[in-house]
Design a protein around this motif. Sequence first.
Motif, PDB file in Angstrom:
ATOM      1  N   SER A  68       0.823  -1.209   0.000  1.00  0.00           N
ATOM      2  CA  SER A  68       0.000   0.000   0.000  1.00  0.00           C
ATOM      3  C   SER A  68       0.857   1.259   0.000  1.00  0.00           C
ATOM      4  O   SER A  68       0.418   2.311  -0.452  1.00  0.00           O
ATOM      5  CB  SER A  68      -0.923   0.005   1.227  1.00  0.00           C
ATOM      6  OG  SER A  68      -0.189   0.217   2.427  1.00  0.00           O
ATOM      7  N   LYS A  69       2.081   1.158   0.504  1.00  0.00           N
ATOM      8  CA  LYS A  69       2.986   2.312   0.515  1.00  0.00           C
ATOM      9  C   LYS A  69       3.728   2.452  -0.804  1.00  0.00           C
ATOM     10  O   LYS A  69       4.068   3.561  -1.224  1.00  0.00           O
ATOM     11  CB  LYS A  69       4.005   2.164   1.654  1.00  0.00           C
ATOM     12  CG  LYS A  69       3.404   1.940   3.033  1.00  0.00           C
ATOM     13  CD  LYS A  69       2.587   3.118   3.489  1.00  0.00           C
ATOM     14  CE  LYS A  69       2.210   3.002   4.955  1.00  0.00           C
ATOM     15  NZ  LYS A  69       1.430   1.769   5.246  1.00  0.00           N
ATOM     16  N   MET A  70       4.001   1.330  -1.456  1.00  0.00           N
ATOM     17  CA  MET A  70       4.823   1.356  -2.673  1.00  0.00           C
ATOM     18  C   MET A  70       4.020   1.287  -3.964  1.00  0.00           C
ATOM     19  O   MET A  70       4.526   1.662  -5.019  1.00  0.00           O
ATOM     20  CB  MET A  70       5.808   0.181  -2.650  1.00  0.00           C
ATOM     21  CG  MET A  70       6.829   0.230  -1.551  1.00  0.00           C
ATOM     22  SD  MET A  70       8.015  -1.117  -1.690  1.00  0.00           S
ATOM     23  CE  MET A  70       9.176  -0.680  -0.389  1.00  0.00           C
ATOM     24  N   GLY A  71       2.800   0.779  -3.881  1.00  0.00           N
ATOM     25  CA  GLY A  71       2.073   0.483  -5.108  1.00  0.00           C
ATOM     26  C   GLY A  71       2.381  -0.941  -5.543  1.00  0.00           C
ATOM     27  O   GLY A  71       3.438  -1.489  -5.205  1.00  0.00           O
ATOM     28  N   ILE A  72       1.482  -1.548  -6.283  1.00  0.00           N
ATOM     29  CA  ILE A  72       1.635  -2.960  -6.629  1.00  0.00           C
ATOM     30  C   ILE A  72       2.874  -3.193  -7.487  1.00  0.00           C
ATOM     31  O   ILE A  72       3.665  -4.115  -7.221  1.00  0.00           O
ATOM     32  CB  ILE A  72       0.372  -3.469  -7.351  1.00  0.00           C
ATOM     33  CG1 ILE A  72      -0.823  -3.454  -6.394  1.00  0.00           C
ATOM     34  CG2 ILE A  72       0.597  -4.875  -7.907  1.00  0.00           C
ATOM     35  CD1 ILE A  72      -2.126  -3.889  -7.030  1.00  0.00           C
ATOM     36  N   PHE A  73       3.071  -2.400  -8.505  1.00  0.00           N
ATOM     37  CA  PHE A  73       4.183  -2.631  -9.435  1.00  0.00           C
ATOM     38  C   PHE A  73       5.530  -2.523  -8.729  1.00  0.00           C
ATOM     39  O   PHE A  73       6.363  -3.431  -8.794  1.00  0.00           O
ATOM     40  CB  PHE A  73       4.102  -1.634 -10.588  1.00  0.00           C
ATOM     41  CG  PHE A  73       5.169  -1.825 -11.619  1.00  0.00           C
ATOM     42  CD1 PHE A  73       5.056  -2.816 -12.585  1.00  0.00           C
ATOM     43  CD2 PHE A  73       6.298  -1.005 -11.640  1.00  0.00           C
ATOM     44  CE1 PHE A  73       6.052  -2.997 -13.541  1.00  0.00           C
ATOM     45  CE2 PHE A  73       7.288  -1.186 -12.584  1.00  0.00           C
ATOM     46  CZ  PHE A  73       7.160  -2.179 -13.544  1.00  0.00           C
ATOM     47  N   LEU A  74       5.768  -1.418  -8.035  1.00  0.00           N
ATOM     48  CA  LEU A  74       7.040  -1.233  -7.335  1.00  0.00           C
ATOM     49  C   LEU A  74       7.177  -2.245  -6.201  1.00  0.00           C
ATOM     50  O   LEU A  74       8.279  -2.760  -5.948  1.00  0.00           O
ATOM     51  CB  LEU A  74       7.125   0.185  -6.779  1.00  0.00           C
ATOM     52  CG  LEU A  74       8.401   0.527  -5.994  1.00  0.00           C
ATOM     53  CD1 LEU A  74       9.630   0.366  -6.867  1.00  0.00           C
ATOM     54  CD2 LEU A  74       8.326   1.955  -5.430  1.00  0.00           C
ATOM     55  N   GLY A  75       6.064  -2.561  -5.523  1.00  0.00           N
ATOM     56  CA  GLY A  75       6.120  -3.522  -4.425  1.00  0.00           C
ATOM     57  C   GLY A  75       6.561  -4.897  -4.892  1.00  0.00           C
ATOM     58  O   GLY A  75       7.391  -5.546  -4.247  1.00  0.00           O
ATOM     59  N   ILE A  76       6.032  -5.354  -6.014  1.00  0.00           N
ATOM     60  CA  ILE A  76       6.435  -6.658  -6.555  1.00  0.00           C
ATOM     61  C   ILE A  76       7.915  -6.652  -6.921  1.00  0.00           C
ATOM     62  O   ILE A  76       8.648  -7.612  -6.655  1.00  0.00           O
ATOM     63  CB  ILE A  76       5.568  -7.024  -7.775  1.00  0.00           C
ATOM     64  CG1 ILE A  76       4.121  -7.287  -7.332  1.00  0.00           C
ATOM     65  CG2 ILE A  76       6.132  -8.238  -8.502  1.00  0.00           C
ATOM     66  CD1 ILE A  76       3.181  -7.550  -8.496  1.00  0.00           C
ATOM     67  N   PHE A  77       8.367  -5.551  -7.527  1.00  0.00           N
ATOM     68  CA  PHE A  77       9.784  -5.444  -7.894  1.00  0.00           C
ATOM     69  C   PHE A  77      10.676  -5.519  -6.660  1.00  0.00           C
ATOM     70  O   PHE A  77      11.701  -6.222  -6.655  1.00  0.00           O
ATOM     71  CB  PHE A  77      10.033  -4.145  -8.654  1.00  0.00           C
ATOM     72  CG  PHE A  77      11.490  -3.889  -8.939  1.00  0.00           C
ATOM     73  CD1 PHE A  77      12.130  -4.526  -9.984  1.00  0.00           C
ATOM     74  CD2 PHE A  77      12.220  -3.007  -8.137  1.00  0.00           C
ATOM     75  CE1 PHE A  77      13.473  -4.299 -10.238  1.00  0.00           C
ATOM     76  CE2 PHE A  77      13.560  -2.773  -8.385  1.00  0.00           C
ATOM     77  CZ  PHE A  77      14.193  -3.416  -9.438  1.00  0.00           C
ATOM     78  N   VAL A  78      10.310  -4.791  -5.596  1.00  0.00           N
ATOM     79  CA  VAL A  78      11.132  -4.778  -4.381  1.00  0.00           C
ATOM     80  C   VAL A  78      11.129  -6.150  -3.717  1.00  0.00           C
ATOM     81  O   VAL A  78      12.169  -6.618  -3.227  1.00  0.00           O
ATOM     82  CB  VAL A  78      10.634  -3.693  -3.406  1.00  0.00           C
ATOM     83  CG1 VAL A  78      11.383  -3.772  -2.077  1.00  0.00           C
ATOM     84  CG2 VAL A  78      10.809  -2.306  -4.015  1.00  0.00           C
ATOM     85  N   ILE A  79       9.977  -6.833  -3.706  1.00  0.00           N
ATOM     86  CA  ILE A  79       9.922  -8.180  -3.128  1.00  0.00           C
ATOM     87  C   ILE A  79      10.845  -9.124  -3.893  1.00  0.00           C
ATOM     88  O   ILE A  79      11.591  -9.918  -3.297  1.00  0.00           O
ATOM     89  CB  ILE A  79       8.473  -8.707  -3.136  1.00  0.00           C
ATOM     90  CG1 ILE A  79       7.612  -7.933  -2.135  1.00  0.00           C
ATOM     91  CG2 ILE A  79       8.434 -10.195  -2.792  1.00  0.00           C
ATOM     92  CD1 ILE A  79       6.139  -8.292  -2.186  1.00  0.00           C
ATOM     93  N   ILE A 273      13.851 -19.641  -1.073  1.00  0.00           N
ATOM     94  CA  ILE A 273      13.662 -18.230  -1.414  1.00  0.00           C
ATOM     95  C   ILE A 273      12.541 -18.073  -2.438  1.00  0.00           C
ATOM     96  O   ILE A 273      11.702 -17.161  -2.345  1.00  0.00           O
ATOM     97  CB  ILE A 273      14.965 -17.627  -1.957  1.00  0.00           C
ATOM     98  CG1 ILE A 273      16.022 -17.553  -0.857  1.00  0.00           C
ATOM     99  CG2 ILE A 273      14.706 -16.233  -2.543  1.00  0.00           C
ATOM    100  CD1 ILE A 273      15.762 -16.522   0.209  1.00  0.00           C
ATOM    101  N   GLY A 274      12.489 -18.962  -3.430  1.00  0.00           N
ATOM    102  CA  GLY A 274      11.456 -18.883  -4.457  1.00  0.00           C
ATOM    103  C   GLY A 274      10.054 -19.039  -3.893  1.00  0.00           C
ATOM    104  O   GLY A 274       9.144 -18.277  -4.241  1.00  0.00           O
ATOM    105  N   SER A 275       9.882 -20.022  -3.005  1.00  0.00           N
ATOM    106  CA  SER A 275       8.558 -20.214  -2.399  1.00  0.00           C
ATOM    107  C   SER A 275       8.181 -19.024  -1.530  1.00  0.00           C
ATOM    108  O   SER A 275       7.023 -18.577  -1.517  1.00  0.00           O
ATOM    109  CB  SER A 275       8.548 -21.502  -1.572  1.00  0.00           C
ATOM    110  OG  SER A 275       9.529 -21.458  -0.538  1.00  0.00           O
ATOM    111  N   GLY A 276       9.144 -18.478  -0.796  1.00  0.00           N
ATOM    112  CA  GLY A 276       8.863 -17.307   0.021  1.00  0.00           C
ATOM    113  C   GLY A 276       8.459 -16.118  -0.831  1.00  0.00           C
ATOM    114  O   GLY A 276       7.520 -15.390  -0.489  1.00  0.00           O
ATOM    115  N   CYS A 277       9.163 -15.911  -1.946  1.00  0.00           N
ATOM    116  CA  CYS A 277       8.853 -14.789  -2.835  1.00  0.00           C
ATOM    117  C   CYS A 277       7.442 -14.908  -3.404  1.00  0.00           C
ATOM    118  O   CYS A 277       6.682 -13.935  -3.428  1.00  0.00           O
ATOM    119  CB  CYS A 277       9.883 -14.728  -3.957  1.00  0.00           C
ATOM    120  SG  CYS A 277       9.680 -13.340  -5.086  1.00  0.00           S
ATOM    121  N   VAL A 278       7.067 -16.113  -3.837  1.00  0.00           N
ATOM    122  CA  VAL A 278       5.735 -16.326  -4.406  1.00  0.00           C
ATOM    123  C   VAL A 278       4.648 -16.047  -3.364  1.00  0.00           C
ATOM    124  O   VAL A 278       3.643 -15.370  -3.647  1.00  0.00           O
ATOM    125  CB  VAL A 278       5.606 -17.757  -4.954  1.00  0.00           C
ATOM    126  CG1 VAL A 278       4.160 -18.069  -5.322  1.00  0.00           C
ATOM    127  CG2 VAL A 278       6.509 -17.944  -6.168  1.00  0.00           C
TER     128      VAL A 278
END
Length: 495
Positions: A68-79, A273-278
């Motif tokens: 909610s602070k970053m927006g969906i697009f930027l949030g996914i990139f940062v994750i 790491i992959g499962s955590g990211c998903v």
Amino acid sequence: MASYAPVATDMDPVDPMSSSTGSVRGRRRGRGKSDIGHTGQASWISCVINLANTILGAGLLAMPSALSKMGIFLGIFVIAWAGLTSAFGLYLQTRCARYVDRGHVSFSALSQLTYPNLSVLFDSAIAIKCFGVAVSYLIIIGDLMPGVVEGFAPDVEIGFLVDRQFWITAFMLIIIPLSFLRRLDSLKYTSIIALCSIAYLVILVFAHWVIGDIPAAERGPVRVFQWSGPISALAAFPVIVFAYTCHQNMFTILNEIKDNSHFRTTTVIAGSIGSGCVLYILTGITGYLTYGDNIKGNIVSMYPTSFFSTIGRLAIVVLVMFSYPLQIHPCRASLDACLRWRPRSASRQADSSPSRSALLNSPRPAKIPEMGDLRFAIISTTLVVLTFMTAMTVTSLEKVLAYVGSTGSTTISFILPGLFYYKISDPDSAHHQRLIKDEDDQDDFSRDDAEGPDAYESRTWRRKMLRTLSLGLVIYGVCVMITCLAINIFASAHN
């Protein structure tokens, strides 16, 4: 001397009559370092489960708020970026482990090879960070269980059932035996239960979004490409970065895994790491779409009281209960290393440092002795008692953990893996030359001719590139630490 032997796997069987190129690649992928008298027992899936459980915690439920602070697009990139950098730190740990005998790798052992006089600072940072997280888990249990009881029995009149100190004490009866297990692999079954709790929480968040049972009046606008501003986005950044912190248990996994070949250890990292990211992305997006910008903190706490949301709160309690021993395990090892540490003077270090030729032909460095039963029991008891007493007397560690996480988590995840590998992989380092000598003795590089005339140059270039990237990870970790500390200071000044 370490030996390298072909190990057949289901995915890559070793065929001595196969073509030279294929057999060389197969042998390399199956090769792992062995140590006489040490045999790893942990399976691949057990290591993935324990590492994934170390990664996935209550921070999963804060992902919607971060988006909610970053927006969906930027949030996914940062994750995704945070997962990539954390995975690289884990990968560097596997590379550093090649310089220590199988079954004896640890932060302390690598510190003795690289920065012996700073090893006590490194181990202290790890111990303090893990101790603080363990205490926070007990505080979460004490805070959530009274609400769970009220959710199941709203008319309960028994006072102690809604007392946080009672529930912390009650759950310690389950936690204490698990905290005295020596091997991380012994926690695989409790980690499975914890991951089942994670699965329930993810399904709960996803189901609320699909059903759409949250009133429209409680939903705010949703940002896809816009953010709420640089200050808010930076405040959410540590939540995502530190959500992948699991590096304190990586060396133990490398010691215990049965097949420690490069292929297997790399897939352990990729799987966890992959499962955590998903799961972070899935929970973050669906949770954010449910409440929009009106979401705050832990999303499960925002759901209306119901049987399923109460089960969700209980799932959080189960999750942190079984994650507690995963913090005590590295905390105990680091505290033991701190107690064993002795300062090394410059003259003593010079006198005790063997010549390059002697080091190249000598056995590997002396192993750090394993904790005896009495020492193990004393340190474990001390940690359990101190975490219990702290949780009983302190109701919030939010500010303390903010600073501990900013320093401890960045040190464990980025700075130490990068520093260790950059130092120990120096081409002029005797330790690095000895490792190359060991590989040459096992006829490793002589097989490069079978892969083409440029194979040796390619491997040398990859080593240099990896060393450069490890230095970049150190710089990145320092930048993250400074940023997070600045955010904490700014937040404290405005509260």
